[in-house]
Design a protein around this motif. Structure first.
Motif, short mmCIF file in Angstrom:
data_model
loop_
_atom_site.label_atom_id
_atom_site.label_comp_id
_atom_site.label_asym_id
_atom_site.label_seq_id
_atom_site.Cartn_x
_atom_site.Cartn_y
_atom_site.Cartn_z
N ALA A 16 0.85 -1.19 0.00
CA ALA A 16 0.00 0.00 0.00
C ALA A 16 0.88 1.24 0.00
CB ALA A 16 -0.92 0.01 1.21
N PHE A 17 0.51 2.23 -0.80
CA PHE A 17 1.16 3.54 -0.79
C PHE A 17 0.43 4.46 0.18
CE2 PHE A 17 2.64 2.21 -5.04
CZ PHE A 17 3.96 2.64 -5.00
N SER A 18 1.17 5.27 0.93
CA SER A 18 0.54 6.31 1.74
C SER A 18 -0.04 7.38 0.81
CB SER A 18 1.56 6.93 2.69
OG SER A 18 2.61 7.54 1.96
N PRO A 19 -1.03 8.15 1.26
CA PRO A 19 -1.65 9.15 0.39
C PRO A 19 -0.69 10.17 -0.20
CG PRO A 19 -3.01 8.77 2.31
CD PRO A 19 -1.73 8.04 2.55
N ASP A 20 0.38 10.51 0.53
CA ASP A 20 1.35 11.47 -0.02
C ASP A 20 2.43 10.80 -0.84
OD1 ASP A 20 2.91 10.23 1.89
OD2 ASP A 20 3.17 12.02 3.15
N GLY A 21 2.39 9.45 -0.92
CA GLY A 21 3.35 8.72 -1.74
C GLY A 21 4.72 8.57 -1.12
N ASN A 22 4.88 8.97 0.14
CA ASN A 22 6.20 8.94 0.77
C ASN A 22 6.50 7.64 1.52
OD1 ASN A 22 6.88 11.52 -0.11
ND2 ASN A 22 5.87 12.49 1.66
N ILE A 23 5.49 6.81 1.70
CA ILE A 23 5.70 5.55 2.41
C ILE A 23 5.11 4.41 1.58
CG2 ILE A 23 5.23 4.22 4.51
CD1 ILE A 23 5.02 6.81 6.03
N PHE A 24 5.85 3.32 1.52
CA PHE A 24 5.39 2.12 0.84
C PHE A 24 5.34 1.02 1.89
CE2 PHE A 24 6.30 -1.12 -2.72
CZ PHE A 24 4.96 -1.16 -3.07
N ALA A 25 4.14 0.55 2.21
CA ALA A 25 3.95 -0.49 3.23
C ALA A 25 3.89 -1.85 2.56
CB ALA A 25 2.68 -0.22 4.03
N VAL A 26 4.60 -2.80 3.14
CA VAL A 26 4.64 -4.17 2.61
C VAL A 26 4.36 -5.14 3.74
CG1 VAL A 26 6.05 -5.92 1.48
CG2 VAL A 26 6.35 -3.51 0.87
N ALA A 27 3.35 -5.99 3.55
CA ALA A 27 3.07 -7.04 4.53
C ALA A 27 4.01 -8.20 4.25
CB ALA A 27 1.62 -7.50 4.41
N SER A 28 4.78 -8.58 5.26
CA SER A 28 5.77 -9.65 5.14
C SER A 28 5.54 -10.65 6.25
CB SER A 28 7.18 -9.06 5.22
OG SER A 28 8.16 -10.07 5.14
N GLY A 29 4.76 -11.68 5.95
CA GLY A 29 4.39 -12.63 6.98
C GLY A 29 3.51 -11.95 8.02
N SER A 30 3.88 -12.02 9.28
CA SER A 30 3.10 -11.39 10.34
C SER A 30 3.58 -9.97 10.64
CB SER A 30 3.19 -12.22 11.62
OG SER A 30 4.54 -12.31 12.07
N HIS A 31 4.60 -9.51 9.90
CA HIS A 31 5.14 -8.17 10.10
C HIS A 31 4.73 -7.24 8.95
CE1 HIS A 31 7.51 -10.51 12.85
NE2 HIS A 31 8.14 -9.44 13.31
N PRO A 45 9.60 4.60 -0.84
CA PRO A 45 9.20 4.05 -2.14
C PRO A 45 10.25 4.22 -3.23
CG PRO A 45 7.99 6.05 -1.68
CD PRO A 45 8.73 5.71 -0.43
N ASP A 46 11.15 5.20 -3.08
CA ASP A 46 12.17 5.41 -4.09
C ASP A 46 13.40 4.54 -3.86
OD1 ASP A 46 10.73 7.41 -5.51
OD2 ASP A 46 11.24 8.84 -3.93
N THR A 47 13.87 4.51 -2.63
CA THR A 47 15.09 3.75 -2.33
C THR A 47 14.81 2.35 -1.83
OG1 THR A 47 15.19 4.51 -0.02
CG2 THR A 47 16.21 5.92 -1.71
N ARG A 48 13.57 2.10 -1.36
CA ARG A 48 13.16 0.85 -0.74
C ARG A 48 13.91 0.60 0.56
NH1 ARG A 48 11.99 1.85 -5.85
NH2 ARG A 48 13.57 0.48 -6.73
N ASN A 49 14.53 1.64 1.13
CA ASN A 49 15.16 1.51 2.44
C ASN A 49 14.08 1.40 3.52
OD1 ASN A 49 17.77 1.68 1.41
ND2 ASN A 49 17.80 3.93 1.57
N GLN A 50 14.33 0.56 4.49
CA GLN A 50 13.34 0.32 5.53
C GLN A 50 13.33 1.43 6.56
OE1 GLN A 50 12.50 -3.79 6.92
NE2 GLN A 50 13.27 -3.06 8.87
N ARG A 51 12.13 1.94 6.85
CA ARG A 51 11.97 2.98 7.87
C ARG A 51 11.56 2.40 9.21
NH1 ARG A 51 8.59 7.94 5.07
NH2 ARG A 51 10.17 8.59 3.55
N ASP A 52 10.70 1.39 9.18
CA ASP A 52 10.20 0.85 10.43
C ASP A 52 9.60 -0.53 10.16
OD1 ASP A 52 9.56 0.66 13.08
OD2 ASP A 52 8.30 2.46 13.13
#
Length: 632
Positions: free
Chosen positions: A90-105, A111-118
């Motif tokens: 899922a993209f955040s409404p401002d496009g600055n965060i890309f959320a990925v469901a990975s198993g239970s996490h 979204p540009d660098t794919r670096n993990q924020r949290d």
């Protein structure tokens, strides 16, 4: 055409390197596993997400997540590893965060660098669905643990847990005003729950659905919720009361997806039993337009940010963009296939054949460049097997509909259609002289066809049990002398049939569990077999005695092939490809890269390349020259 050699392999590699990042063929070698030369097919589609500005599309597949430039339709990147191959996005409404469901996490990425924020951890089982609030401050998630969780995106803290479903939560969606959240369950839980986002209170539980709910969508004013499910009706619910306001009966059962237009006046719907998309007037229930698509079902729909472009994902593994005003198909994103159950090199090594689902066709590629030379289309159901005749002039293909088609391999012309099986055909094998075709069917029969005329010479039905319920594995292999047929049907016993009499000559007993794959060596002296006990056994083809057993491999053995010189055996397992040395009975190499069962393996005629086809919907070519360098 010349056979592949090391020089050609090097030229192929240089050829692919010469492409720019935006080349249409460059993606075939992105993030290849070690030992692979090229990968065809992008995997099996499992959903898509469009960025808020409408410029990027993320398509989840069985091998990773593909990112596209929406304007050009070109691939931007392939994101691999387990995080990218299974989760919802899922993209955040401002496009600055890309959320990925990975198993239970849940991972929050740039979204540009794919670096993990949290990383958001709290679910106890797999997360199936994600949705950002309209402001982007909160992320809702639902999954197998039956809970819905709301997360503070800025701090990563769990805000609250919503408990109300009794089975897996398959969808969560915020109202446009952000005040309520709608969720739907699966399995025995056919309810829609409406929650107060601020307090977490369960406001309404809608239980009047006649079956599973596949999709829900809010109207633009946040007051109405549309739902589609197992039956043929689209229903409209009052968000404040939970009562049914009205419904639209459709001709197609299983409404798999619903989506409101930005102005709220039109609802788009897709069905499991039609590739068409239907646009309805929300107020009158009138069918306004039909966007004519493929014959396969529509799995999901979403409007692009421009409000008039509709994006659809269909069961033919294609993403389509539609102009809802003109009904024009604007562009398609394809390259996704389905269960490459049969992959083979032509006898001269110049052509690579694979079965694909996009149009129930056999694809023929130039083995050097990968360019599709032709497709053999015409089957009315999914392909389950395909094989070259020994002289390379004819291709036989079998379908889930029980039909076999014979094709001219050079022209692509259909020569004959052989009808006799009542169910699909998982295995085909030509006699060495090409005059007889053996076909094994899920109907518990093996037919022997006389190729010149297309009539049945013999039908084998006795002493053979194919497990029922699912489409189980079955494999057959002609002895080079054309007189004996080896048959494996997921029993522990392999039977060698005399094709002249239709009687069993020998039963090979030694496997501890069911057998999925059999193959004769090119000289006919040895039969190789493998199955559920993860071991390959070599049998004396004349006496039926067990000659040797290879050490257990990494899972059930789904496919087996000999190299043309008979010195190597390749096997495909539940995820890996193994190379074995016949003389020493030793395992010499493992190729890891597929993410699903490897249904088919085949050596190039010169033995320098191995091709594998998998249920992950990819075909991979592996370089065997390095193995020989290390082990000779």
């Amino acid at each position: 055409m010349k056979k592949l050699n090391l020089f050609v392999i090097l030229m192929i590699f240089i050829f692919f390197l010469s492409f720019s990042k935006g080349s249409a063929q460059e993606y075939t070698r992105w993030h290849l596993p070690e030992g692979a030369i090229v990968r065809y097919g992008k995997g099996r589609v499992s959903g898509f997400t469009i960025s808020p500005d409408g410029n990027r599309l993320a398509v989840r597949s069985s091998i990773g997540t593909w990112l596209y430039d929406v304007n050009t339709g070109q691939e931007i990147d392939l994101l691999t590893n387990d995080m990218w191959s299974v989760g919802r996005t899922a993209f955040s409404p401002d496009g600055n965060i890309f959320a990925v469901a990975s198993g239970s996490h849940i991972r929050l990425l740039d979204p540009d660098t794919r670096n993990q924020r949290d990383v958001l951890a709290g679910h106890t089982f797999t997360v199936y669905t994600l949705a950002f609030s309209p402001t982007g401050e909160t992320l809702a998630s639902g999954g197998r643990d039956t809970t819905v969780r709301l997360w503070n995106v800025r701090t990563g803290e769990l805000v609250r847990t919503l408990i109300g479903h009794t089975d897996s939560v398959m969808s969560v969606i915020y109202s446009p005003d952000g005040k309520t959240l709608a969720t739907s369950g699966s399995g025995e839980d056919n309810t829609i729950c409406i929650w107060d986002v601020q307090t977490g209170q369960l406001l309404q539980t809608i239980t009047e659905n006649s079956g599973r709910v596949y999709s829900v969508a809010y109207s633009a004013d946040s007051l109405t919720l549309a739902s589609g499910g197992r039956d043929s009706e689209i229903r409209f619910w009052d968000v404040r009361t939970g009562k049914l306001k009205n419904s639209i009966p459709t001709e197609m059962k299983y409404v798999t997806s619903v989506a409101y237009s930005s102005d709220g006046g039109t609802l788009a719907s897709g069905s499991r039993y039609s590739g068409n998309i239907y646009l309805w007037d929300v107020h009158t229930g009138e069918l306004l337009k039909t966007l004519t698509g493929p014959i396969d079902r529509v799995d999901s729909l979403a409007y692009a940010p421009d409000g008039k472009t509709l994006i659809s994902e269909s069961d033919d593994e294609t993403i389509r963009f539609w102009d809802t005003d003109t009904e024009e198909l604007l562009k398609t994103i394809s390259g996704y296939t389905f269960m490459a159950r049969s992959v083979k090199f032509s006898p001269d090594g110049g052509t690579l054949m694979s079965t694909e689902r996009a149009d129930n066709a056999v694809a023929l590629r130039d083995a050097q460049t990968g360019a599709v030379l032709k497709t053999l289309a015409g089957h009315t159901d999914y392909l389950s097997s395909a094989v070259y005749s020994p002289d390379g002039k004819t291709i036989a293909s079998g379908s889930w509909d029980g039909e076999i088609r014979l094709w001219n391999a050079q022209t692509g012309e259909r020569l004959k259609t052989l009808v006799g099986h009542e169910r699909g055909i998982p295995s085909l094998s030509f006699s060495m002289d090409g005059t007889i075709l053996a076909s094994g069917g899920w109907d518990n029969t093996i037919h022997l066809w006389y190729v010149p005329t297309g009539h049945i010479l013999q039908t084998i039905t006795g002493n053979m049990t194919i497990p029922q319920g699912n489409y189980s594995e079955m494999d057959i292999s002609f002895h080079p002398d054309g007189q004996t047929l080896a048959v494996a049907t997921e029993e522990e016993v392999i039977r060698l049939w005399d094709i002249r009499t239709g009687e069993v000559k020998t039963e090979l007993i030694g496997h501890e569990r069911g057998v999925d794959a059999v193959a004769y060596s090119p000289n006919g002296l040895v039969l190789a077999s493998g199955g559920w006990d993860s071991k390959i056994r070599l049998w004396d083809a004349a006496s039926g005695e067990l000659v040797s057993t290879f050490p257990a491999q990494s899972g059930t053995i789904m496919s087996i092939a000999f190299s043309l010189d008979g010195q190597r055996i390749a096997s495909g397992t539940t995820r890996d490809v193994h190379i074995l040395d016949v003389a020493t009975s030793k395992h010499i190499a493992t190729f890891t890269g597929h993410r699903s069962p490897v249904r088919s393996v085949a050596f190039s005629p010169d033995g320098k390349i191995l091709v594998s086809g998998s249920d992950d919907c990819t075909v991979i070519l592996w370089d065997l020259t390095q193995i020989r360098t290390k082990n000779d």
